[in-house]
Design a protein around this motif. Sequence first.
Motif: not given
Length: 354
Positions: A157-183
Amino acid sequence: MGDKHVVRFEPVGIEIEVDEDQTILRAAAEQGVQLMHGCKEGQCSACKSFVLEGDDIEYDKYSTFALPDYEREEGSTLLCRAHPYEDLVIELLNYDEEIIRSGLPLTKGTVEVVGCEAVTHDMRHLTVKLVEPSEIKFFPGQYMDFVVPGTEETRSFSMANTPNRDGVYEFVIKIYPDGLFSGHLADRLQVGDRLDVEAPFGTFTLRQNRATPLVFVAGGAGMAPVLGLLRAMAEGGVERKATFYYGARTAGDLCFEKEIADLAPQLSDFRFVPALSEPDGPESAEWAGETGLITDVVARHEGDLKGADAYVCGPPPMVDAAIATLTQLGVSEDNIFYDKFTTTGEQEGEDGLS
């Protein structure tokens, strides 16, 4: 571990050692050589290259849409699926020497979920914080691999944020009914849960030291890496004309409009053009913006784009259509950078390996 072989990349003259148990792409990434790639699953063809010398190569499973049999017989290869069993010389067909030589080391780690909220009916804004190690470096626009809990499978999954000292990462993820991770994300993931990750991957990064206009085209969860690039441009004071075309089905499928509006004054010459491909539903009753396929909207708004850089991210059919439209408008294929969000288990899909 198997035997090691030398793989030389032309025309850049870089050599790496690759274990037979590794793919060429994986070995390069571990050694800080950032080759062009997308899905790493043999579906998108971003890493397609040509074998100049050597032919003893074994392949993991891949899509013949990405590498047709006749192309393989003529010498083409997919670096993300190829295991060398002798020394090879590979001609890179799609490369950027600046990116190749600026690769960051792959790092494994553990993150903790700090937020997961719905931004549309089928997309989630996932926020995680690094637990260990102390840092995983990345460039805006790159992506992270998550190990699916209870399995050895990974999803990207692509990161939506910029590098930061807090070690925080953001993602925009589509949900699929049978998605192994998104489910798992939709039904079971909780704040405080920990996930194993590895990063950075991908070459969907802003090419520095250029002043040419920028055209971003995205659909669905393709919002994530473009948002990361726009945030980075605002933080870095990048003064380049930029237009962001974003395609959604209905008004209810739009997201991050407020943040993009807030970013606009921080960018020197920026325009956001969202468009709805299915504007007739009740959710879109008050919509007064653009309608139609996002590629058609780009064609209506743009004239001669010769000299521009274009970044395209989303479902493979949209990416392919956008590349065709952009080249017709004058963008050089060498200046079109793309991420195809393929799905595992399907030949063509919409999201970043759900």
